[in-house]
Design a protein around this motif. Structure first.
Motif, PDB file in Angstrom:
ATOM      1  N   PHE A  76       5.582   5.220   1.556  1.00  0.00           N
ATOM      2  CA  PHE A  76       4.217   4.692   1.449  1.00  0.00           C
ATOM      3  C   PHE A  76       3.905   4.098   0.088  1.00  0.00           C
ATOM      4  N   ASP A  77       4.465   4.672  -0.988  1.00  0.00           N
ATOM      5  CA  ASP A  77       4.107   4.206  -2.327  1.00  0.00           C
ATOM      6  C   ASP A  77       4.688   2.833  -2.651  1.00  0.00           C
ATOM      7  N   HIS A  78       5.512   2.296  -1.747  1.00  0.00           N
ATOM      8  CA  HIS A  78       6.073   0.963  -1.959  1.00  0.00           C
ATOM      9  C   HIS A  78       5.561  -0.057  -0.944  1.00  0.00           C
ATOM     10  N   ILE A  79       4.628   0.363  -0.096  1.00  0.00           N
ATOM     11  CA  ILE A  79       4.082  -0.556   0.919  1.00  0.00           C
ATOM     12  C   ILE A  79       2.556  -0.494   0.982  1.00  0.00           C
ATOM     13  N   THR A  80       1.918   0.077  -0.041  1.00  0.00           N
ATOM     14  CA  THR A  80       0.462   0.281   0.012  1.00  0.00           C
ATOM     15  C   THR A  80      -0.321  -1.020   0.139  1.00  0.00           C
ATOM     16  N   GLY A  81       0.249  -2.120  -0.346  1.00  0.00           N
ATOM     17  CA  GLY A  81      -0.472  -3.384  -0.278  1.00  0.00           C
ATOM     18  C   GLY A  81      -0.047  -4.286   0.865  1.00  0.00           C
ATOM     19  N   LEU A  82       0.878  -3.827   1.703  1.00  0.00           N
ATOM     20  CA  LEU A  82       1.453  -4.710   2.715  1.00  0.00           C
ATOM     21  C   LEU A  82       0.441  -5.169   3.758  1.00  0.00           C
ATOM     22  N   ASN A  83      -0.346  -4.254   4.294  1.00  0.00           N
ATOM     23  CA  ASN A  83      -1.305  -4.648   5.338  1.00  0.00           C
ATOM     24  C   ASN A  83      -2.321  -5.658   4.815  1.00  0.00           C
ATOM     25  N   SER A  84      -2.843  -5.424   3.616  1.00  0.00           N
ATOM     26  CA  SER A  84      -3.827  -6.351   3.050  1.00  0.00           C
ATOM     27  C   SER A  84      -3.190  -7.682   2.704  1.00  0.00           C
ATOM     28  N   LEU A  85      -1.948  -7.652   2.232  1.00  0.00           N
ATOM     29  CA  LEU A  85      -1.273  -8.902   1.899  1.00  0.00           C
ATOM     30  C   LEU A  85      -1.067  -9.750   3.148  1.00  0.00           C
ATOM     31  N   ARG A  86      -0.739  -9.114   4.233  1.00  0.00           N
ATOM     32  CA  ARG A  86      -0.586  -9.847   5.496  1.00  0.00           C
ATOM     33  C   ARG A  86      -1.908 -10.461   5.958  1.00  0.00           C
ATOM     34  N   ASN A  87      -3.012  -9.834   5.584  1.00  0.00           N
ATOM     35  CA  ASN A  87      -4.323 -10.354   5.983  1.00  0.00           C
ATOM     36  C   ASN A  87      -4.817 -11.482   5.087  1.00  0.00           C
ATOM     37  N   THR A  88      -4.209 -11.628   3.900  1.00  0.00           N
ATOM     38  CA  THR A  88      -4.720 -12.613   2.949  1.00  0.00           C
ATOM     39  C   THR A  88      -3.766 -13.787   2.718  1.00  0.00           C
ATOM     40  N   ALA A  89      -2.537 -13.669   3.185  1.00  0.00           N
ATOM     41  CA  ALA A  89      -1.565 -14.748   2.970  1.00  0.00           C
ATOM     42  C   ALA A  89      -0.639 -14.851   4.169  1.00  0.00           C
ATOM     43  N   ASP A  90       0.005 -15.987   4.293  1.00  0.00           N
ATOM     44  CA  ASP A  90       1.023 -16.186   5.319  1.00  0.00           C
ATOM     45  C   ASP A  90       2.279 -15.463   4.863  1.00  0.00           C
ATOM     46  N   CYS A  91       2.589 -14.346   5.510  1.00  0.00           N
ATOM     47  CA  CYS A  91       3.668 -13.477   5.048  1.00  0.00           C
ATOM     48  C   CYS A  91       4.870 -13.494   5.979  1.00  0.00           C
ATOM     49  N   LYS A  92       6.037 -13.431   5.370  1.00  0.00           N
ATOM     50  CA  LYS A  92       7.275 -13.164   6.076  1.00  0.00           C
ATOM     51  C   LYS A  92       7.924 -11.982   5.381  1.00  0.00           C
ATOM     52  N   VAL A  93       8.108 -10.904   6.132  1.00  0.00           N
ATOM     53  CA  VAL A  93       8.596  -9.662   5.548  1.00  0.00           C
ATOM     54  C   VAL A  93      10.048  -9.430   5.935  1.00  0.00           C
ATOM     55  N   TYR A  94      10.862  -9.125   4.932  1.00  0.00           N
ATOM     56  CA  TYR A  94      12.260  -8.762   5.134  1.00  0.00           C
ATOM     57  C   TYR A  94      12.424  -7.271   4.865  1.00  0.00           C
ATOM     58  N   ALA A  95      13.101  -6.570   5.770  1.00  0.00           N
ATOM     59  CA  ALA A  95      13.358  -5.149   5.589  1.00  0.00           C
ATOM     60  C   ALA A  95      14.553  -4.741   6.431  1.00  0.00           C
ATOM     61  N   HIS A  96      15.252  -3.733   5.977  1.00  0.00           N
ATOM     62  CA  HIS A  96      16.308  -3.152   6.801  1.00  0.00           C
ATOM     63  C   HIS A  96      15.682  -2.625   8.087  1.00  0.00           C
ATOM     64  N   LEU A  97      16.437  -2.649   9.175  1.00  0.00           N
ATOM     65  CA  LEU A  97      15.905  -2.238  10.470  1.00  0.00           C
ATOM     66  C   LEU A  97      15.327  -0.821  10.416  1.00  0.00           C
ATOM     67  N   ASP A  98      16.006   0.098   9.735  1.00  0.00           N
ATOM     68  CA  ASP A  98      15.499   1.472   9.633  1.00  0.00           C
ATOM     69  C   ASP A  98      14.196   1.525   8.845  1.00  0.00           C
ATOM     70  N   CYS A  99      14.100   0.702   7.806  1.00  0.00           N
ATOM     71  CA  CYS A  99      12.865   0.623   7.016  1.00  0.00           C
ATOM     72  C   CYS A  99      11.742   0.034   7.860  1.00  0.00           C
ATOM     73  N   SER A 100      12.062  -1.005   8.622  1.00  0.00           N
ATOM     74  CA  SER A 100      11.061  -1.645   9.475  1.00  0.00           C
ATOM     75  C   SER A 100      10.475  -0.647  10.469  1.00  0.00           C
ATOM     76  N   ARG A 101      11.309   0.227  10.982  1.00  0.00           N
ATOM     77  CA  ARG A 101      10.828   1.265  11.888  1.00  0.00           C
ATOM     78  C   ARG A 101      10.035   2.330  11.147  1.00  0.00           C
TER      79      ARG A 101
END
Length: 244
Positions: A76-101
């Motif tokens: 969680f401490d490395h993704i705290t801004g992810l939801n808001s960033l997706r709401n404010t910019a056109d985002c493409k997120v890269y993550a390992h499959l296990d991380c994505s889950r």
């Protein structure tokens, strides 16, 4: 530019010059987790977005419209801004499959137990930050083996580095600059959390990183200050784990 600190002692932003580009470091005071941003025009490469006033003010000031996001792992401490960033910019997120889950589960990303754990950490309690359990949608691009893509004129290599957690990776920018997440911190790498593996870290990840020692010019860790590969690897030569 030195790390800016406000009157309450909270860390703000640091700029580091690398090969003609600037890397901006933002620190989330709750547990001193780092986000890194490289900007070209109105596009940004964001590693582990955090939720701080300085982070959002910076993106607004630079009029960032598109963000390529890389997650080094799913805590969680490395993704705290992810939801808001997706709401404010056109985002493409890269993550390992296990991380994505992992980021889609409050139990697996550890946000569901963050406040309970914080009660035993005086430094965290002093921040006054309360973490509400949260989950994130899966990454747009997930992978299970080493992946390389181009961002602007830069080459981004995503190296699979198991050990700290399921789906941990490091980002190697232009074969010189390593964004290591919690895989390398300059202290013994924590492998005791769910999904971690001391065996995989020692047998797979450490040898891989040792091979990069003479190639990487600077390491940008998930917590703490930048350092050389030698400095960051030296932490894992110590006998006893150090609690973060």
């Amino acid at each position: 530019m030195e790390l800016e600190i406000d009157q309450k002692g909270n860390k703000k932003m640091k700029m580091i010059e690398i090969g003609g580009s600037s890397v901006y470091q933002f620190v989330w005071d709750y547990i001193d987790s780092n986000a890194y941003v490289v900007v070209k025009g109105q596009e940004a490469l964001v590693i582990d977005p955090v939720d701080t006033k300085e982070f959002w003010a910076f993106l607004k000031d630079r009029a960032i419209q598109r963000a390529t996001v890389v997650l080094t792992h799913g805590h969680f401490d490395h993704i705290t801004g992810l939801n808001s960033l997706r709401n404010t910019a056109d985002c493409k997120v890269y993550a390992h499959l296990d991380c994505s889950r992992m980021i889609g589960s409050t139990a697996k990303n550890l946000s569901g137990t963050a406040n309970v754990i914080a009660q035993f950490n005086e430094k965290v309690c002093k921040t006054g930050i309360c973490v509400e359990p949260f989950a994130c949608a899966p990454a747009e691009y997930s992978f299970e083996s080493e992946t390389t893509f181009c961002w602007q004129d830069d080459t981004v290599q995503l190296l699979v580095t198991p050990g700290h957690s399921a789906g941990s990776i490091c980002l190697l920018l232009n074969q010189k600059w390593l964004f290591s997440g919690d895989t390398l911190l300059g202290v013994p790498t924590i492998t005791r959390l769910p999904g971690g593996s001391k065996k995989l870290f020692q047998e797979l990840t450490l040898p891989m990183l040792e091979e990069l020692k003479n190639q990487v010019k600077l390491v940008f860790p998930g917590h703490g200050e930048t350092g050389t590969m030698e400095e960051m690897l030296s932490g894992n030569k110590k006998k006893n784990n150090v609690k973060r």
